[in-house]
Design a protein around this motif. Structure first.
Motif, PDB file in Angstrom:
ATOM      1  N   UNK A 199       0.650  -1.178   0.122  1.00  0.00           N
ATOM      2  CA  UNK A 199      -0.032   0.001   0.053  1.00  0.00           C
ATOM      3  C   UNK A 199       0.962   1.276  -0.078  1.00  0.00           C
ATOM      4  N   UNK A 200       2.139   1.229  -0.446  1.00  0.00           N
ATOM      5  CA  UNK A 200       2.962   2.238  -0.636  1.00  0.00           C
ATOM      6  C   UNK A 200       2.857   3.288   0.747  1.00  0.00           C
ATOM      7  N   UNK A 201       2.825   2.459   1.912  1.00  0.00           N
ATOM      8  CA  UNK A 201       3.030   3.420   2.960  1.00  0.00           C
ATOM      9  C   UNK A 201       1.829   4.134   3.852  1.00  0.00           C
ATOM     10  N   UNK A 202       0.627   3.931   3.074  1.00  0.00           N
ATOM     11  CA  UNK A 202      -0.701   4.424   3.160  1.00  0.00           C
ATOM     12  C   UNK A 202      -1.062   3.505   4.544  1.00  0.00           C
ATOM     13  N   UNK A 203      -1.773   4.113   5.562  1.00  0.00           N
ATOM     14  CA  UNK A 203      -2.494   3.315   6.525  1.00  0.00           C
ATOM     15  C   UNK A 203      -3.702   2.839   6.030  1.00  0.00           C
ATOM     16  N   UNK A 204      -3.999   1.637   6.534  1.00  0.00           N
ATOM     17  CA  UNK A 204      -5.257   0.921   6.288  1.00  0.00           C
ATOM     18  C   UNK A 204      -6.202   0.724   7.288  1.00  0.00           C
ATOM     19  N   UNK A 205      -7.471   1.126   6.785  1.00  0.00           N
ATOM     20  CA  UNK A 205      -8.424   0.882   7.941  1.00  0.00           C
ATOM     21  C   UNK A 205      -9.380  -0.548   7.563  1.00  0.00           C
ATOM     22  N   UNK A 206      -9.322  -1.316   8.401  1.00  0.00           N
ATOM     23  CA  UNK A 206      -9.947  -2.805   8.099  1.00  0.00           C
ATOM     24  C   UNK A 206     -10.895  -3.132   9.186  1.00  0.00           C
ATOM     25  N   UNK A 207     -12.347  -3.115   8.867  1.00  0.00           N
ATOM     26  CA  UNK A 207     -13.426  -3.709   9.851  1.00  0.00           C
ATOM     27  C   UNK A 207     -14.559  -4.181   9.360  1.00  0.00           C
TER      28      UNK A 207
END
Length: 110
Positions: free
Chosen positions: A5-13
């Motif tokens: 994800x090239x350093x992007x933070x991911x929100x997973x829910x």
């Protein structure tokens, strides 16, 4: 941090309908669903690669994660003139620069 994800933070829910949703925190419009967390993340990889290709095909720069940008340490903020005066008076009283007092206040803000 997942390099896919090239350093992007991911929100997973888990959403209200029982599906897993994954999206970039910094770009929530890039998202994907799946029946499991792993599937949602795999689909997000596909969505991100498609988004990058779309940016390139339109001649636009691919967004860069804030965690991978270089920062100068300089930015300008407009504030109310009364607040400006109060900060300047406080800085003078303490014998420090206006920049120093603002930086200290920002570093201790919660």
């Amino acid at each position: 941090m997942d390099d896919r994800f090239d350093g992007f933070a991911v929100n997973l829910y888990l959403d209200d309908e029982g599906d897993w949703l994954a999206h970039f925190v910094e770009q929530p419009e890039i998202s994907a669903f799946g029946e499991s967390p792993e599937t949602a993340l795999e689909e997000l990889v596909i969505a991100w690669n498609a988004a990058k290709e779309a940016y390139r095909s339109e001649g636009l720069p691919v967004p860069i994660s804030p965690s991978r940008k270089n920062y100068s340490g300089t930015f300008n903020v407009r504030i109310d003139k009364n607040l400006h005066r109060a900060l300047a008076v406080e800085a003078a009283r303490l014998g420090v620069s206006l920049n120093a007092i603002v930086a200290k206040k920002l570093s201790t803000a919660t």
